[in-house]
Write an enzyme that holds these catalytic residues in place. Structure first.
Site, PDB file in Angstrom:
ATOM      1  N   ASP A  83      25.157  34.945  38.309  1.00  5.76           N
ATOM      2  CA  ASP A  83      25.979  34.845  39.520  1.00  5.76           C
ATOM      3  C   ASP A  83      25.578  33.572  40.250  1.00  5.76           C
ATOM      4  OD1 ASP A  83      27.068  35.173  42.155  1.00  5.76           O
ATOM      5  OD2 ASP A  83      27.196  37.330  41.799  1.00  5.76           O
ATOM      6  N   ASP A  94      32.192  31.286  44.921  1.00  7.32           N
ATOM      7  CA  ASP A  94      31.218  32.247  44.394  1.00  7.32           C
ATOM      8  C   ASP A  94      31.813  32.793  43.093  1.00  7.32           C
ATOM      9  OD1 ASP A  94      29.529  34.451  44.101  1.00  7.32           O
ATOM     10  OD2 ASP A  94      30.033  35.366  46.032  1.00  7.32           O
ATOM     11  N   HIS A 154      34.219  40.046  49.021  1.00  3.78           N
ATOM     12  CA  HIS A 154      34.045  39.672  50.428  1.00  3.78           C
ATOM     13  C   HIS A 154      34.839  38.418  50.751  1.00  3.78           C
ATOM     14  CE1 HIS A 154      31.268  36.661  48.685  1.00  3.78           C
ATOM     15  NE2 HIS A 154      31.052  37.621  47.816  1.00  3.78           N
ATOM     16  N   HIS A 162      29.223  36.058  53.240  1.00  5.92           N
ATOM     17  CA  HIS A 162      29.927  37.323  53.496  1.00  5.92           C
ATOM     18  C   HIS A 162      30.521  37.254  54.909  1.00  5.92           C
ATOM     19  CE1 HIS A 162      28.686  39.879  49.991  1.00  5.92           C
ATOM     20  NE2 HIS A 162      27.958  38.801  49.831  1.00  5.92           N
ATOM     21  N   GLU A 187      34.819  40.846  42.978  1.00  8.41           N
ATOM     22  CA  GLU A 187      33.739  40.959  42.002  1.00  8.41           C
ATOM     23  C   GLU A 187      33.522  42.383  41.519  1.00  8.41           C
ATOM     24  OE1 GLU A 187      29.796  39.997  43.645  1.00  8.41           O
ATOM     25  OE2 GLU A 187      30.812  39.532  45.520  1.00  8.41           O
ATOM     26  N   GLU A 282      33.332  37.637  38.487  1.00  7.81           N
ATOM     27  CA  GLU A 282      33.727  37.324  39.864  1.00  7.81           C
ATOM     28  C   GLU A 282      34.504  36.018  39.936  1.00  7.81           C
ATOM     29  OE1 GLU A 282      30.359  36.745  42.481  1.00  7.81           O
ATOM     30  OE2 GLU A 282      31.611  36.943  44.279  1.00  7.81           O
TER      31      GLU A 282
HETATM   32 MN    MN Z   1      30.252  37.405  45.822  1.00  8.40          MN
HETATM   33 MN    MN Z   2      28.529  36.145  43.351  1.00  8.59          MN
END
Ligand code: MN
Ligand code: MN
Length: 296
Positions: A83, A94, A154, A162, A187, A282
């Site tokens: 990630d 992200d 998010h 976030h 995600e 994600e």
């Molecule tokens: Mn994330």
């Molecule tokens: Mn992530």
């Protein structure tokens, strides 16, 4: 107003790093090596890590950033999540991908990726976050898998990973709708049907962020806060990034004090409660004037 161009740059860098990583996470790959390399590749392409690259092997689900001295390597049966994210001038994307050489978990990975794609397609036409969650949950159940109920996507904002709205991985009522010009990460985390289906805190903490820029009247601590602010603003960091300035022991002591005075927030490593493997894919997307754009 439209989506700031920095998001597109961060997205292009992230896509390139995602391509770069393909085939590199396999039996024998070192946890530390892969995360250091991901961060280097982001920087080499003109971005900065939005947060420490995290590696989640099997039931380790989120928030584990390898530290110096981490000697573990991927073994044949592992399910490995990587990630990572890029920021350009505070604009964050992200993403995450999962790899395995274990045939037993191929369907788990495929279902997770399908759940992500289903969620994106729903968001394109119906950006109610409850409906996005429903798409993820129903894709998971098609093959008897379960989603991790207490992890979610998010919204993102400048220097904020976030930003307020959560996007659940299953249907939940009375949730908001994503608005035009909002940037958000979806995600899905999927695990086996007989798993507990939620994560719990593990003792280890490897990711931190500045919670308040408050002076404590202690030169050493105040200098540390300044250093974190200069490098990261409010974005997450990992101690590995500050080892030019501190010995590992000193750094741990400083961080412990800063966490205790609530100037720094720490994030626990999250593990699946029943120890079952978890897959995650994600994307970061934006609702632009022209419709939904997948940035990663
Ligand atoms: Mn994330
Ligand atoms: Mn992530």
């Amino acid at each position: 107003m439209s989506i700031p161009k920095e998001y597109f740059k961060a997205g292009a860098i992230t896509k390139a790093v995602k391509n770069w990583i393909k085939g590199r996470v396999t039996t024998g790959t070192g946890y530390l090596e892969i995360c250091e390399d991901v961060e280097k590749e982001i920087i080499a392409r003109g971005g900065k890590p939005a947060f420490p690259c995290a590696i989640g092997v099997n039931d380790v689900t989120a928030h584990y950033a390898p530290q110096p001295g981490e000697e573990r390597r991927v073994v044949e049966k592992d399910v490995v999540k990587v990630d990572f994210g890029t920021h350009v001038d505070g604009y964050i994307v992200d993403t995450s991908v999962t790899f395995t050489d274990n045939a037993e978990y191929e369907t788990l990975l495929e279902s997770t990726e399908r759940a992500l794609n289903a969620a994106i397609e729903v968001a394109r036409h119906d950006p109610r976050v409850g409906e996005i969650g429903r798409a993820i949950g129903s894709e998971a159940s098609k093959h008897g898998f379960k989603t991790i109920s207490n992890l979610s996507g998010h919204t993102l904002d400048r220097y904020v990973v976030h930003a307020g709205k959560s996007i659940p991985n299953l249907y939940m009522p009375n949730l908001p709708t994503l608005k035009k010009n909002e940037v958000f990460a979806v995600e899905p985390f999927l695990t086996l049907g007989n798993a507990a289906g939620y994560v719990v805190d593990a003792p280890q903490q490897t990711i931190f962020s500045l919670a308040a820029r408050r002076r404590l009247g202690n030169t050493e601590l105040d200098e540390a806060v300044q250093m974190i602010w200069d490098l990261r603003r409010t974005l997450p960091f990992t101690p590995r990034w500050f080892l030019e300035n501190y010995t590992p022991e000193k750094l741990q002591a400083v961080l412990r004090e800063l966490v205790k005075s609530k100037v720094v927030r720490s994030y626990s490593t999250l593990v699946e409660a029943s120890g079952k493997p978890v897959a995650q894919f994600e994307h970061t997307a934006a609702l632009d004037d022209g419709g939904l754009i997948v940035l990663t």
